[in-house]
Design an enzyme around this catalytic site. Structure first.
Site, short mmCIF file in Angstrom:
data_model
loop_
_atom_site.label_atom_id
_atom_site.label_comp_id
_atom_site.label_asym_id
_atom_site.label_seq_id
_atom_site.Cartn_x
_atom_site.Cartn_y
_atom_site.Cartn_z
N LEU A 91 -2.85 15.51 35.27
CA LEU A 91 -3.89 16.39 35.78
C LEU A 91 -4.98 15.52 36.37
O LEU A 91 -5.24 14.42 35.88
CB LEU A 91 -4.49 17.24 34.65
CG LEU A 91 -3.57 18.27 33.97
CD1 LEU A 91 -4.31 18.95 32.82
CD2 LEU A 91 -3.08 19.31 34.96
N ASP A 92 -5.63 16.00 37.41
CA ASP A 92 -6.74 15.26 38.00
C ASP A 92 -7.83 15.06 36.95
O ASP A 92 -7.96 15.83 36.00
CB ASP A 92 -7.32 16.01 39.20
CG ASP A 92 -6.33 16.13 40.35
OD1 ASP A 92 -5.44 15.27 40.45
OD2 ASP A 92 -6.45 17.09 41.11
N LYS A 93 -8.64 14.04 37.16
CA LYS A 93 -9.71 13.71 36.23
C LYS A 93 -10.56 14.93 35.89
O LYS A 93 -10.85 15.19 34.72
CB LYS A 93 -10.61 12.61 36.84
CG LYS A 93 -11.86 12.31 36.01
CD LYS A 93 -12.76 11.30 36.73
CE LYS A 93 -14.06 11.08 35.94
NZ LYS A 93 -14.97 10.15 36.63
N ARG A 143 -5.84 22.36 45.01
CA ARG A 143 -7.11 22.10 45.69
C ARG A 143 -6.92 22.08 47.21
O ARG A 143 -7.73 22.64 47.96
CB ARG A 143 -7.70 20.79 45.18
CG ARG A 143 -8.00 20.80 43.70
CD ARG A 143 -8.18 19.41 43.14
NE ARG A 143 -9.37 18.76 43.70
CZ ARG A 143 -9.66 17.48 43.48
NH1 ARG A 143 -8.87 16.72 42.73
NH2 ARG A 143 -10.75 16.96 44.02
#
Length: 310
Positions: free
Chosen positions: A139-141, A240
């Protein structure tokens, strides 16, 4: 130090081979998947042009390969609190907090999920190498929520195959800008590196991979929408990029959003709410959920209040 550069000139006898296959043969200490990552990131140039991994090399082609300098990682176990939803001998299910980087990389060598896992676990799968032990997907930060970590190579292979074959499913919740008029839809648009900003991804038909996201509107607030997204592919920054592509960027997204920040949230309002997998050993179907983080709940509370009074 800088990047290491390698140059190849294709002979008649070498013509006709896939670019990734040819380069893997030239550097047997480098895996084909690593070569493919170099190609997709634009570090391989053929006749001064970026091409795809399946490009067939031709006689007299000039190939330039730039291999970024590798920083040796000495991973350390760190006492970092983890929200563990489930754990057995094969897997760990984590509710990752927003702001936590999944694995060490340039600029983030400490304080990551991997550092925390090394303190918590005696065993993690080694398939993804020293920098990413146990990491099957990421998962992205600044994306929160549920994710699975493999404790054994056997579990890793099974989980990776489930994700690739789409038998594992992931459900996300996002608060986006604007009013999505459709109740549901499918975004099918290829994703690759942004043509001018290599740190971003974009919808592009050049050096890209197919990407599909299903969405369903959960709640409307006039200028904002709560939407559920399901991934049918797993591209970098997929939700996103796709939501930005249809004109509804994720609230708080510092990379793809409009820049303004009307709410108290650091990072994008995107949450991995549910993960469905088949247990890698027992084959039992397992569904894990993670509640919305407090910052997203506060945004929804504010939007609902405004919606009531308007």
């Amino acid at each position: 130090m800088g990047n290491k550069m390698y140059y190849y000139h294709i002979s008649e006898s070498q013509a006709g081979e896939r670019l990734d296959v040819f380069l893997t043969k030239q550097k047997p200490d480098t895996s084909r998947s690593a070569v493919q990552r170099l190609i997709s990131s634009g570090d391989v140039i053929v006749n001064e042009k970026i091409v795809k991994a399946n490009y067939k090399v031709q006689a007299l082609d000039d190939i330039q390969v730039s291999i970024p300098e590798i920083k040796t990682l000495e991973l350390t176990a760190e006492e970092i609190p983890l929200a563990i939803l489930y754990e057995d001998n094969d897997i760990i299910i984590i509710n990752k907090s927003r702001g936590m980087v999944v694995h060490p990389a340039a600029g983030n060598y400490n304080g990551t999920l991997v550092n925390a896992l090394l303190e918590h676990c005696e065993d993690l799968s080694g398939i993804n190498g020293v920098a990413r032990p146990g990491i099957v997907h990421r998962l992205d930060k600044d994306t929160s929520g549920v994710m699975v970590v493999a404790k054994s190579d056997r579990a890793h292979v099974s989980l990776a195959k489930q994700i690739k074959d789409r038998t594992a499913s992931r459900r996300y919740l996002a608060i986006v800008y604007g009013n999505i008029k459709e109740d549901h839809g499918v975004i099918k648009a290829p994703i690759g590196r942004h043509p001018s900003d290599r740190k971003k991804m974009s919808v592009t038909f050049t050096n890209s991979k197919e990407a599909t996201t299903k969405f369903r509107v959960m709640e409307r607030f006039g200028d904002y929408t709560l939407v559920e997204c399901k991934l049918l592919t797993g591209r970098t920054h997929q939700i996103r990029v796709h939501m930005t592509y249809i004109g509804h960027s994720v609230v708080g997204d510092p990379k793809y959003g409009p820049g303004r920040m009307p709410f108290s949230i650091i990072g994008q309002a995107l949450h991995s709410a549910e993960l469905r997998i088949s247990h890698p050993v027992t084959e039992e179907i397992m569904i894990f959920t993670a509640p919305l983080p407090e910052d997203m709940e506060m945004i929804l509370k504010e939007l609902r209040q405004k919606n009531t009074y308007n």
